[in-house]
Design an enzyme around this catalytic site. Sequence first.
Site: not given
Ligand code: UDP
Ligand code: MG
Length: 201
Positions: A60, A100, A108, A136, A142, A153, A163, A166, A177
């Site tokens: 990112k 997304y 958010f 993952r 996350t 992370r 974070n 992705h 994706e």
């Molecule tokens: N995110 C955020 N605040 C939150 C949850 C998610 O800013 O409370 C952002 C964060 O950058 C995260 C992205 O949204 O990586 C996508 O969220 P997801 O739940 O898909 O998590 P990921 O798959 O990236 O672990």
């Molecule tokens: Mg995700």
Amino acid sequence: MVLLPRCVFNRFLQQFNSGNQEKATKSLLSAGFPSALLAGHRSKATAVPDVRERTLIAVKPDGVQRRLVGQIIQRFERRGFKLVGLKMLQVSDTLLSQHYTELRTKPFYPRLLQYMTSGPVVVMVWEGHKVVQASRTMVGHTNPVEAQAGTVRGDFSFHVSRNVVHASDSLEGAQREIQLWFQKKELLNWECCDQTFTCEV
Ligand code: UDP
Ligand code: MG
């Protein structure tokens, strides 16, 4: 029509002619030959691990700005996964909203959009056995507060809003994706010279 590299075909012939049909079959499968075309050999082929699974990983904008691209790529290379696509781009709002799409209603989301379009991202496709699940785990929770040390992370970030990376969260998600971010011609099928040392193929 299925095109195979000459070296793969030669290896297949060599193994087949020396009576090792199972090994010959596995060579074909690991080179991307569709198992459905192997007819009579299919039952043996089911024992072969699927090394062709793919996932989308993106560094990112915060990761790019902080010069973490090399370290993140290194972690996937070190693990033994194969890089099959890589590019740097400034993401558009349209692409991001498709990426997304499930998060559009989250509070958010507007800030996420702003962050993800604040600078270039480096997006990649990695290939290997169970790469979706493994990556993952490598990327971590996350919310970096809950991410284990040793994960990307957990090592490079402390707040959910920045974070660093992705990773697709499921096989279906990865396929969706990858199609969204890459054109077919941008992904390379190539033979990794160490692949028989990283997985039984
Ligand atoms: N995110 C955020 N605040 C939150 C949850 C998610 O800013 O409370 C952002 C964060 O950058 C995260 C992205 O949204 O990586 C996508 O969220 P997801 O739940 O898909 O998590 P990921 O798959 O990236 O672990
Ligand atoms: Mg995700």
